[in-house]
Design an enzyme around this catalytic site. Structure first.
Site, mmCIF file in Angstrom:
data_model
loop_
_atom_site.group_PDB
_atom_site.id
_atom_site.type_symbol
_atom_site.label_atom_id
_atom_site.label_comp_id
_atom_site.label_asym_id
_atom_site.label_seq_id
_atom_site.Cartn_x
_atom_site.Cartn_y
_atom_site.Cartn_z
ATOM 1 N N CYS B 37 26.696 0.011 36.910
ATOM 2 C CA CYS B 37 26.049 0.663 38.668
ATOM 3 C C CYS B 37 25.789 -0.217 39.366
ATOM 4 O O CYS B 37 25.954 0.140 40.471
ATOM 5 C CB CYS B 37 24.203 0.787 38.200
ATOM 6 S SG CYS B 37 23.658 -0.581 37.908
ATOM 7 N N CYS B 105 17.279 -1.349 34.198
ATOM 8 C CA CYS B 105 17.030 -2.074 35.764
ATOM 9 C C CYS B 105 16.081 -3.382 35.254
ATOM 10 O O CYS B 105 15.921 -4.511 35.615
ATOM 11 C CB CYS B 105 16.721 -1.211 37.218
ATOM 12 S SG CYS B 105 17.344 0.274 36.836
#
Lengths: 211, 139
Positions: B37, B105
């Site tokens: 990402c 994350c």
């Protein structure tokens, strides 16, 4: 692997359908190179890739099979989607290289995400520069610095992509450690592209805003 | 996809954003990233004795990445290095109610804590050897 058409036994150049008898085939094949009938490798001729796509779409397009039975129409639709997906992988340098690395048994960006601290710190600095420029006036020193950064990243991008091309030509052997190196370069390209994308966005926004 | 209230809270009022002096002896810096990402996260800790007395972060990424690192700085403050290194990404997932697509994350935040601790220990050197000694001596 189907190499001959099950209906007319002609040699197949694509697993999607028989170019000899127009039979749409329901074979499993996830190699975009095989699907488009292109030689597997990093370098490919864009003109012939486009020609292959147009040629194959013409035969496979659901409209061509408009009068066929439901099953055939359905199949043609699915195979057209496969063809388009394969084309998108092949036409993009990054996606083509990434596919080759994985298919040769090399790491993916999920299994080999690590990058050197020094590189990541640099990425952080690019992002900080973008953020600073976002909040500053157009024409200020911050936005002038961005133009320099964009040039720098573009030439860095070219260097990395040339490196990827060189490492993949000829293709390394299955599971070769060189594939890890290529993945690292591809990872770096990911970060670069993301920043370049933001830089471009910012440049467009500043160009459109009345100063 | 909707963010949980806790993610939104950290995203709108991130805790401990900023930087500590990287060159300082008692500051450990960890920079980690996720190529999928393009997110990058910097987490810094200030250590006194073996206790983390301050923590700062800077994250460029999605709301979940910002919330994960913001939470991580809150959690490590006041903990010893050994305590901080036991923080798991699953705890962050649970606290922030992160959906499966955002688990990376929280992994990034855990890695950032570990990287910052490793950097501090490398700087001071004695940190590594003494904690290893403790482990070896323990039955």
């Amino acid at each position: 692997m189907t190499d001959n058409c099950p209906k007319c036994w002609a040699d197949l150049r694509t697993p999607l359908f028989c170019e000899s008898c127009d039979e749409v085939l329901d074979t499993q094949n996830d190699s975009p190179f095989r699907i488009l009938g292109m030689a597997q490798g990093f370098h490919l001729d864009r003109m012939s890739l486009r020609k292959r796509l147009l040629h194959l779409s013409r035969h496979l397009h659901p409209d061509v099979h408009g009068t066929a039975d439901d099953a055939t129409r359905d199949l043609a639709q699915r195979k057209t989607a496969e063809l388009n997906a394969a084309f998108q992988i092949l036409e993009d340098d990054f996606r083509r290289a990434s596919w080759l690395v994985r298919s040769l048994g090399g790491p993916t960006e999920e299994t080999e995400p690590q990058m050197p601290q020094a590189f990541l710190t640099e990425v952080l600095e690019w992002n900080e520069a973008v953020e600073e420029a976002r909040t500053s006036e157009p024409g200020s020193t911050e936005s002038a610095r961005l133009a320099g950064l964009e040039d720098e990243l573009r030439s860095e991008r070219k260097k990395l992509m040339d490196g990827v091309a060189a490492k993949l030509t000829p293709l390394p052997e299955l599971g070769s450690p060189e594939l890890v190196e290529v993945r690292h370069k591809l990872n770096a390209l990911r970060y670069l592209d993301r920043t370049l994308c933001q830089l471009e966005e910012l440049r467009l926004k500043q160009a459109n805003s009345p100063s | 996809m909707a963010y949980s209230d806790k993610v939104l809270d950290h995203y709108n009022n991130p805790r401990n954003v900023g930087a500590l002096d990287k060159s300082n002896e008692d500051v450990g810096t960890g920079v980690v990233g996720a190529p999928e990402c393009g997110d990058v996260m910097k987490l810094q800790i200030k250590v006194e004795g073996d206790r983390i007395v301050d923590a700062k972060f800077k994250t460029f990424g999605c709301g979940s990445a910002i919330a994960s690192s913001s939470l991580a700085t809150e959690w490590v403050k006041g903990k010893t290095l050994d305590e901080a290194s036991t923080i798991r990404n699953t705890e962050i997932v649970q606290e922030l109610s992160l959906p499966p697509v955002k688990i990376h994350c929280s992994v990034l935040a855990e890695d950032a804590i570990k990287a910052a601790i490793a950097d501090y220990k490398k700087k001071t050197d004695t940190g590594t050897s003494s904690s290893e000694k403790v482990k070896q001596e323990a039955p």
